[in-house]
Design a protein around this motif. Structure first.
Motif, mmCIF file in Angstrom:
data_model
loop_
_atom_site.group_PDB
_atom_site.id
_atom_site.type_symbol
_atom_site.label_atom_id
_atom_site.label_comp_id
_atom_site.label_asym_id
_atom_site.label_seq_id
_atom_site.Cartn_x
_atom_site.Cartn_y
_atom_site.Cartn_z
ATOM 1 N N ALA A 110 0.832 -1.206 0.000
ATOM 2 C CA ALA A 110 0.000 0.000 0.000
ATOM 3 C C ALA A 110 0.865 1.253 0.000
ATOM 4 N N ARG A 111 1.964 1.237 0.755
ATOM 5 C CA ARG A 111 2.866 2.393 0.787
ATOM 6 C C ARG A 111 3.526 2.605 -0.566
ATOM 7 N N VAL A 112 3.920 1.511 -1.199
ATOM 8 C CA VAL A 112 4.546 1.616 -2.527
ATOM 9 C C VAL A 112 3.560 2.193 -3.534
ATOM 10 N N GLU A 113 2.338 1.705 -3.512
ATOM 11 C CA GLU A 113 1.331 2.172 -4.463
ATOM 12 C C GLU A 113 0.984 3.639 -4.236
ATOM 13 N N ARG A 114 0.899 4.049 -2.976
ATOM 14 C CA ARG A 114 0.612 5.460 -2.694
ATOM 15 C C ARG A 114 1.762 6.352 -3.144
ATOM 16 N N ALA A 115 2.974 5.902 -2.896
ATOM 17 C CA ALA A 115 4.141 6.715 -3.264
ATOM 18 C C ALA A 115 4.234 6.908 -4.770
ATOM 19 N N LEU A 116 3.880 5.870 -5.527
ATOM 20 C CA LEU A 116 3.962 5.943 -6.985
ATOM 21 C C LEU A 116 2.653 6.384 -7.634
ATOM 22 N N ASP A 117 1.613 6.553 -6.829
ATOM 23 C CA ASP A 117 0.295 6.933 -7.328
ATOM 24 C C ASP A 117 -0.219 5.941 -8.365
ATOM 25 N N ILE A 118 -0.116 4.654 -8.036
ATOM 26 C CA ILE A 118 -0.579 3.625 -8.963
ATOM 27 C C ILE A 118 -1.800 2.893 -8.425
ATOM 28 N N ALA A 119 -2.246 3.288 -7.243
ATOM 29 C CA ALA A 119 -3.451 2.667 -6.684
ATOM 30 C C ALA A 119 -4.657 3.539 -6.990
ATOM 31 N N VAL A 120 -5.779 2.902 -7.254
ATOM 32 C CA VAL A 120 -7.015 3.646 -7.467
ATOM 33 C C VAL A 120 -7.415 4.309 -6.154
ATOM 34 N N GLN A 121 -7.714 5.586 -6.217
ATOM 35 C CA GLN A 121 -8.111 6.313 -5.021
ATOM 36 C C GLN A 121 -9.397 7.094 -5.282
ATOM 37 N N ARG A 122 -10.224 7.190 -4.254
ATOM 38 C CA ARG A 122 -11.452 7.974 -4.338
ATOM 39 C C ARG A 122 -11.720 8.598 -2.980
ATOM 40 N N ARG A 123 -11.977 9.893 -2.985
ATOM 41 C CA ARG A 123 -12.260 10.603 -1.748
ATOM 42 C C ARG A 123 -13.418 11.561 -1.957
ATOM 43 N N THR A 124 -14.124 11.833 -0.871
ATOM 44 C CA THR A 124 -15.174 12.843 -0.891
ATOM 45 C C THR A 124 -14.683 14.026 -0.069
ATOM 46 N N LEU A 125 -14.632 15.195 -0.696
ATOM 47 C CA LEU A 125 -14.133 16.381 -0.018
ATOM 48 C C LEU A 125 -15.138 16.900 0.995
ATOM 49 N N GLU A 126 -14.606 17.533 2.049
ATOM 50 C CA GLU A 126 -15.488 18.166 3.023
ATOM 51 C C GLU A 126 -16.202 19.356 2.392
ATOM 52 N N GLN A 127 -15.492 20.018 1.490
ATOM 53 C CA GLN A 127 -16.074 21.169 0.797
ATOM 54 C C GLN A 127 -17.248 20.724 -0.084
ATOM 55 N N ARG A 128 -18.311 21.491 -0.066
ATOM 56 C CA ARG A 128 -19.478 21.209 -0.906
ATOM 57 C C ARG A 128 -19.489 22.145 -2.104
ATOM 58 N N HIS A 129 -20.132 21.686 -3.189
ATOM 59 C CA HIS A 129 -20.283 22.536 -4.363
ATOM 60 C C HIS A 129 -21.366 23.581 -4.098
ATOM 61 N N ASP A 130 -21.413 24.589 -4.971
ATOM 62 C CA ASP A 130 -22.410 25.657 -4.819
ATOM 63 C C ASP A 130 -23.835 25.110 -4.767
#
Length: 238
Positions: free
Chosen positions: A183-203
């Motif tokens: 997991a550390r290797v994948e995060r460092a190289l940005d080769i893992a699929v990632q998805r996040r929901t931001l705290e900020q909301r759209h207008d």
């Protein structure tokens, strides 16, 4: 389901990528970075965006060595990549040490002096070959992350060699270490699929989901109105 073997292969296969990435320019458009900068400026004027870019450029210049310093400037080092390599290598080598202490059989002893000459010669040849068996884990010498990963992979795969059966407790430990290291290797190289929901909301009030990883430019979309943004800050649908 991702297995321990898959994690260990991931580490071994991508170790050279980490070596190359240590001295590579930082990917400012990687997952989350450029996109967050754009999203933070969604409600700003064009002038504000230009001011943001100007400050970012000034910050990057401040990280460079001043031009009046003497000598050649060393290649920049991406510290988070280097830290990842050190942490992963330490974890894998220590795990291999612990595993070998449990499953690696001691080398065959040499023949006693009282044995007949021919028998002693045959026994000594076998003992020497057993001690030098390349499948053995060494506590000195070649102790690198990819080598440790492949050696542990062979133990998990029950490969032949001077070893006893791998106990379940050791196998679980290898699995935990391998999963965390991969997991550390994948995060460092940005080769893992990632998805996040931001705290900020759209207008519109909708949540903003960010997708990235696997070497792709980050992408965000509003779950309310469906608007989409790229990591470069360009709205491609709205």
């Amino acid at each position: 389901m991702t297995t321990t073997a898959t994690h260990l292969r991931t580490i071994a296969l991508h170790w050279q990528d980490l070596r190359e990435a240590v001295g590579a320019p930082a990917q400012h458009g990687a997952f989350g970075l450029g996109l967050r900068g754009y999203l933070a400026a969604l409600d700003q004027t064009d002038a504000d965006r230009l001011e943001y870019d100007r400050h970012q450029a000034a910050h990057l210049r401040s990280l460079e060595r001043s031009s009046d310093q003497i000598g050649e400037r060393p290649a920049p080092v991406r510290l988070h990549i280097l830290d990842t390599m050190r942490a992963v290598e330490t974890a894998l080598v220590e795990t291999a040490d612990q595993t070998a202490a449990v499953v690696q059989r001691s080398p065959m002893t040499y023949a006693p002096r009282g044995w007949p000459t021919a028998d002693r010669a045959r026994r000594d040849v076998l003992a020497r070959a057993d001690a030098l068996d390349p499948r053995r884990w060494r506590y000195a010498g070649r102790r690198t992350a990819p080598y440790a990963a492949l050696w542990l992979l062979a133990r998990v795969a029950r490969a032949a060699g001077p070893f006893t059966a791998l106990p379940e407790r050791e196998e679980r430990h290898i699995g935990c270490v391998a999963a965390g290291a991969a997991a550390r290797v994948e995060r460092a190289l940005d080769i893992a699929v990632q998805r996040r929901t931001l705290e900020q909301r759209h207008d519109c009030g909708g949540a903003i989901d960010v997708h990235g990883g696997e070497g792709r430019a980050p992408l965000a979309h509003c779950t309310g109105c469906g608007q989409i943004w790229t990591g470069q800050g360009t709205a491609v649908l709205g």
